[in-house]
Every structure is written in structure tokens, then in C-alpha cells.
Design a protein around this motif. Structure first.
Motif, PDB file in Angstrom:
ATOM      1  N   ASN A   1     -18.591   0.444  -4.179  1.00  0.00           N
ATOM      2  CA  ASN A   1     -17.537  -0.570  -4.306  1.00  0.00           C
ATOM      3  C   ASN A   1     -16.294  -0.042  -5.025  1.00  0.00           C
ATOM      4  N   ARG A   2     -16.112   1.249  -5.003  1.00  0.00           N
ATOM      5  CA  ARG A   2     -14.902   1.802  -5.627  1.00  0.00           C
ATOM      6  C   ARG A   2     -13.705   1.671  -4.680  1.00  0.00           C
ATOM      7  N   PRO A   3     -12.530   1.253  -5.222  1.00  0.00           N
ATOM      8  CA  PRO A   3     -11.350   1.142  -4.342  1.00  0.00           C
ATOM      9  C   PRO A   3     -10.885   2.526  -3.861  1.00  0.00           C
ATOM     10  N   LYS A   4     -10.329   2.516  -2.656  1.00  0.00           N
ATOM     11  CA  LYS A   4      -9.867   3.777  -2.050  1.00  0.00           C
ATOM     12  C   LYS A   4      -8.336   3.770  -1.966  1.00  0.00           C
ATOM     13  N   TYR A   5      -7.717   4.817  -2.492  1.00  0.00           N
ATOM     14  CA  TYR A   5      -6.252   4.935  -2.481  1.00  0.00           C
ATOM     15  C   TYR A   5      -5.788   5.303  -1.070  1.00  0.00           C
ATOM     16  N   LEU A   6      -4.773   4.512  -0.575  1.00  0.00           N
ATOM     17  CA  LEU A   6      -4.269   4.742   0.780  1.00  0.00           C
ATOM     18  C   LEU A   6      -2.834   5.256   0.808  1.00  0.00           C
ATOM     19  N   GLY A   7      -2.044   5.007  -0.254  1.00  0.00           N
ATOM     20  CA  GLY A   7      -0.673   5.501  -0.253  1.00  0.00           C
ATOM     21  C   GLY A   7       0.231   4.649  -1.124  1.00  0.00           C
ATOM     22  N   LYS A   8       1.530   4.873  -1.014  1.00  0.00           N
ATOM     23  CA  LYS A   8       2.529   4.164  -1.807  1.00  0.00           C
ATOM     24  C   LYS A   8       3.661   3.745  -0.896  1.00  0.00           C
ATOM     25  N   ILE A   9       4.212   2.525  -1.144  1.00  0.00           N
ATOM     26  CA  ILE A   9       5.306   2.009  -0.337  1.00  0.00           C
ATOM     27  C   ILE A   9       6.485   1.701  -1.252  1.00  0.00           C
ATOM     28  N   GLU A  10       7.684   1.677  -0.667  1.00  0.00           N
ATOM     29  CA  GLU A  10       8.902   1.306  -1.389  1.00  0.00           C
ATOM     30  C   GLU A  10       9.550   0.145  -0.642  1.00  0.00           C
ATOM     31  N   LEU A  11       9.846  -0.938  -1.405  1.00  0.00           N
ATOM     32  CA  LEU A  11      10.381  -2.139  -0.773  1.00  0.00           C
ATOM     33  C   LEU A  11      11.827  -1.917  -0.333  1.00  0.00           C
ATOM     34  N   VAL A  12      12.107  -2.305   0.960  1.00  0.00           N
ATOM     35  CA  VAL A  12      13.463  -2.186   1.498  1.00  0.00           C
ATOM     36  C   VAL A  12      14.056  -3.549   1.822  1.00  0.00           C
ATOM     37  N   TYR A  13      13.202  -4.593   1.833  1.00  0.00           N
ATOM     38  CA  TYR A  13      13.699  -5.938   2.109  1.00  0.00           C
ATOM     39  C   TYR A  13      12.783  -6.906   1.341  1.00  0.00           C
ATOM     40  N   VAL A  14      13.437  -7.849   0.617  1.00  0.00           N
ATOM     41  CA  VAL A  14      12.659  -8.756  -0.242  1.00  0.00           C
ATOM     42  C   VAL A  14      13.099 -10.190   0.018  1.00  0.00           C
ATOM     43  N   ASP A  15      12.134 -11.062   0.341  1.00  0.00           N
ATOM     44  CA  ASP A  15      12.321 -12.499   0.446  1.00  0.00           C
ATOM     45  C   ASP A  15      11.634 -13.164  -0.752  1.00  0.00           C
ATOM     46  N   PRO A  16      11.861 -14.455  -0.935  1.00  0.00           N
ATOM     47  CA  PRO A  16      11.192 -15.117  -2.068  1.00  0.00           C
ATOM     48  C   PRO A  16       9.663 -15.007  -2.040  1.00  0.00           C
ATOM     49  N   ASP A  17       9.037 -15.106  -0.834  1.00  0.00           N
ATOM     50  CA  ASP A  17       7.579 -15.126  -0.792  1.00  0.00           C
ATOM     51  C   ASP A  17       6.970 -13.946  -0.060  1.00  0.00           C
ATOM     52  N   LYS A  18       7.774 -13.015   0.432  1.00  0.00           N
ATOM     53  CA  LYS A  18       7.246 -11.817   1.091  1.00  0.00           C
ATOM     54  C   LYS A  18       8.291 -10.722   1.037  1.00  0.00           C
ATOM     55  N   ALA A  19       7.819  -9.511   1.385  1.00  0.00           N
ATOM     56  CA  ALA A  19       8.728  -8.353   1.335  1.00  0.00           C
ATOM     57  C   ALA A  19       8.262  -7.332   2.356  1.00  0.00           C
ATOM     58  N   VAL A  20       9.207  -6.424   2.718  1.00  0.00           N
ATOM     59  CA  VAL A  20       8.911  -5.342   3.667  1.00  0.00           C
ATOM     60  C   VAL A  20       9.205  -4.019   2.979  1.00  0.00           C
ATOM     61  N   GLY A  21       8.264  -3.077   3.161  1.00  0.00           N
ATOM     62  CA  GLY A  21       8.444  -1.774   2.551  1.00  0.00           C
ATOM     63  C   GLY A  21       8.100  -0.665   3.515  1.00  0.00           C
ATOM     64  N   THR A  22       8.563   0.550   3.214  1.00  0.00           N
ATOM     65  CA  THR A  22       8.251   1.723   4.022  1.00  0.00           C
ATOM     66  C   THR A  22       7.270   2.594   3.279  1.00  0.00           C
ATOM     67  N   VAL A  23       6.408   3.280   4.036  1.00  0.00           N
ATOM     68  CA  VAL A  23       5.398   4.147   3.429  1.00  0.00           C
ATOM     69  C   VAL A  23       6.087   5.433   3.018  1.00  0.00           C
ATOM     70  N   ILE A  24       6.046   5.721   1.708  1.00  0.00           N
ATOM     71  CA  ILE A  24       6.677   6.946   1.211  1.00  0.00           C
ATOM     72  C   ILE A  24       5.638   7.980   0.803  1.00  0.00           C
ATOM     73  N   ASP A  25       4.361   7.535   0.742  1.00  0.00           N
ATOM     74  CA  ASP A  25       3.307   8.490   0.387  1.00  0.00           C
ATOM     75  C   ASP A  25       2.017   7.978   1.011  1.00  0.00           C
ATOM     76  N   ALA A  26       1.497   8.697   2.002  1.00  0.00           N
ATOM     77  CA  ALA A  26       0.289   8.274   2.700  1.00  0.00           C
ATOM     78  C   ALA A  26      -0.840   9.239   2.378  1.00  0.00           C
ATOM     79  N   ALA A  27      -2.030   8.683   2.147  1.00  0.00           N
ATOM     80  CA  ALA A  27      -3.204   9.509   1.897  1.00  0.00           C
ATOM     81  C   ALA A  27      -3.617  10.210   3.188  1.00  0.00           C
ATOM     82  N   LYS A  28      -4.186  11.405   3.035  1.00  0.00           N
ATOM     83  CA  LYS A  28      -4.542  12.186   4.218  1.00  0.00           C
ATOM     84  C   LYS A  28      -5.731  11.581   4.966  1.00  0.00           C
ATOM     85  N   ASN A  29      -6.649  10.965   4.243  1.00  0.00           N
ATOM     86  CA  ASN A  29      -7.871  10.449   4.879  1.00  0.00           C
ATOM     87  C   ASN A  29      -7.890   8.922   4.916  1.00  0.00           C
TER      88      ASN A  29
END
Length: 290
Positions: free
Chosen positions: A249-277
């Protein structure tokens, strides 16, 4: 001799014979009476002697028995007095016994009451002992918690001092950078600049959609967090996936995103660092802290 004479002679002879017989009988009777009289005198003397002896014995017996009767009367009187004394003593002892019985009944009642009270007090003591033990254990647990909290407070105070020092250092650096940005003619209120300058708050959300730009290969992800959660354009979030029983039950790291668009209740980001596996998918988790 005439007939009358003969008859008179015969009568005389007969009378003579009768008188002789009568004399002999008188003589014999006199002799026997004398012997019997002497014998009776001897018997009377013997009887008188026996009577005297009996009277003497009777007198002695009467004296002895009178003495015994007197002694018996004296003993009876003494026994009667002793009996009366014993009766009075028995009555006194009976009164004492009645008093002792009443006192015993009172003592038994008091003992039963005392026993019930002692039993109740013992039960109350047992309950109080259990309560005291529970309170003692609770006090020990609270002391342990207090000790742990004191240790935590001490550690947090040290961290706070370190964070205050870092905060002051960051404020100094921020003031310095603001001066540089102002000299370069950049507006610090730009959301992109604000997102780069201020770290994101501690938030956690979900990936609700993913899309890949076929022209340049950029992968966009939509998250369930927005400006209402304190996020701004330029903030970076970490993506991970909860584990299963196979990996504990250990969490698995998948990557990092950076937000490029932000609304009050949601946001959109681009993947700037993706895990290899790992591939970011809908339903994965995002967090501002690893």
C-alpha cells in the motif's frame, strides 16, 4: 338291812368313789396348776426382762432417731435456706441471662449491620480501587502523552525557530528579488510571477482528466483543485498513485505538473517531470507535498 339302807350304802359307796376320784382330780389339777404357775412366772420374768431390754433398746433407738430427726430437720432447714438462696441466685442469674441475651441479640443485630456495612464498604473499596487503578493508568497515560507533547513542543519550538530564521531569510531574499524584478520592469502581481514566488498551500486532490497535445507531445492534466484552494498559475504539484497489497500500500510517484490555467474549482497543468515507470492517469492523486 332294808332296801333303803342298801340303796343308801350303794349311794354312799358311789359317792365315796366319786369323791375319791374328785379328790384325785383336784390333787392332780393342783399339782399341774402349780407347775404351770411356776412356768408362767418364769415366762413372765423372761418376758419382763425381754420387755425391759426392748424398752432400753427402744429408748436408745428413740434417742438416736430423735437425734437423727433433729439433725434431718436442721439439715432440711439448712437445705431450705440454701434452696431459697439458690432460688434467689437462680432468679438473679436468670435476670442476668435475660440481660445478656438481650445484649447478645443487640450485639448480633449490630454485628449483622456492621457486617453489611463492612461488606458494602469492601465492595465500595473494590469499586474505588478499580476506579483508582483506572485513574492511575489514565494519569500515567496522560503523563506519557504530556511528556510526548512536551517533547513534540520542544521539537516544534526548535523547528519553529529554524523556520522563523528561514522565513526571515526568505523574506530578505524576497525583498531583494522584488527589488531586482522592479529594476527589470516586471510586474510582481502577474499570476505567473506570484505562483513562482509563493509556494502552494498544503492541498490534495485528484486527476479528473488527461490529454496529450499531438503536435508537440505536451501532456495536459486537469485537477480537482483551483484558486479557491489557494492555488495560482505557476504552482507545482506532485502526482502519485496509491499502492496495493502487493507493494504494501505504498504510494507510487508518477511525476510533477505545473499549473498553466487556474479556475476557482479546477486547474490545468502540464507535466514537467514524468516518472520512467509510471503513466499519469485519471483518478491519480495530486499533492503539494511529497
Amino acid at each position: 338291812m332294808s332296801f333303803v339302807g342298801k340303796v343308801l350304802v350303794v349311794v354312799q359307796v358311789v359317792l365315796s368313789v366319786c369323791f375319791m376320784g374328785f379328790a384325785g382330780a383336784v390333787f392332780t389339777a393342783q399339782t399341774n396348776w402349780r407347775n404351770e404357775s411356776l412356768k408362767l412366772k418364769d415366762n413372765v420374768a423372761s418376758l419382763q426382762k425381754s420387755m425391759n431390754e426392748l424398752e432400753s433398746e427402744y429408748s436408745n433407738y428413740k434417742t438416736d432417731k430423735t437425734k437423727e430427726v433433729n439433725d434431718a430437720k436442721s439439715q432440711a432447714e439448712l437445705a431450705k435456706a440454701a434452696n431459697e438462696a439458690l432460688t434467689a441466685k437462680i432468679k438473679e442469674k436468670q435476670n442476668d441471662l435475660d440481660t445478656v441475651s438481650a445484649e447478645r441479640d443487640t450485639s448480633v443485630a449490630q454485628a449483622e449491620t456492621t457486617g453489611e456495612e463492612a461488606k458494602f464498604r469492601r465492595q465500595e473499596s473494590d469499586r474505588q480501587r478499580v476506579v483508582n487503578k483506572t485513574l492511575h493508568n489514565t494519569i500515567n497515560d496522560l503523563r506519557a502523552k504530556i511528556k510526548s507533547l512536551e517533547d513534540t513542543i520542544f521539537t516544534q519550538s526548535i523547528r519553529e525557530k529554524s523556520l522563523v530564521a528561514k522565513h526571515n531569510k526568505v523574506l530578505d531574499e524576497l525583498n531583494y528579488l522584488n527589488k531586482i524584478v522592479a529594476n527589470l520592469g516586471i510586474d510582481p502581481s502577474d499570476p505567473a510571477i506570484a505562483g513562482m514566488q509563493t509556494p502552494p498551500p498544503a492541498v490534495e486532490g485528484l486527476i479528473i482528466n488527461t490529454k496529450k497535445d499531438k503536435r508537440n507531445g505536451t501532456k495536459f492534466v486537469e485537477v480537482s483543485l483551483g484558486s479557491d484552494d489557494g492555488l495560482s498559475k505557476g504552482h507545482q504539484l506532485y502526482v502519485y498513485r496509491f499502492g496495493n497489497k502487493e507493494n504494501g500500500n505504498r504510494p507510487k510517484y508518477l511525476g510533477k505538473i505545473e499549473l498553466v490555467y487556474v479556475d476557482p474549482d479546477k486547474a490545468v497543468g502540464t507535466v514537467i517531470d514524468a516518472a520512467k515507470n509510471g503513466v499519469i492517469e485519471k483518478g491519480d492523486h495530486v499533492n503539494s507535498k511529497l
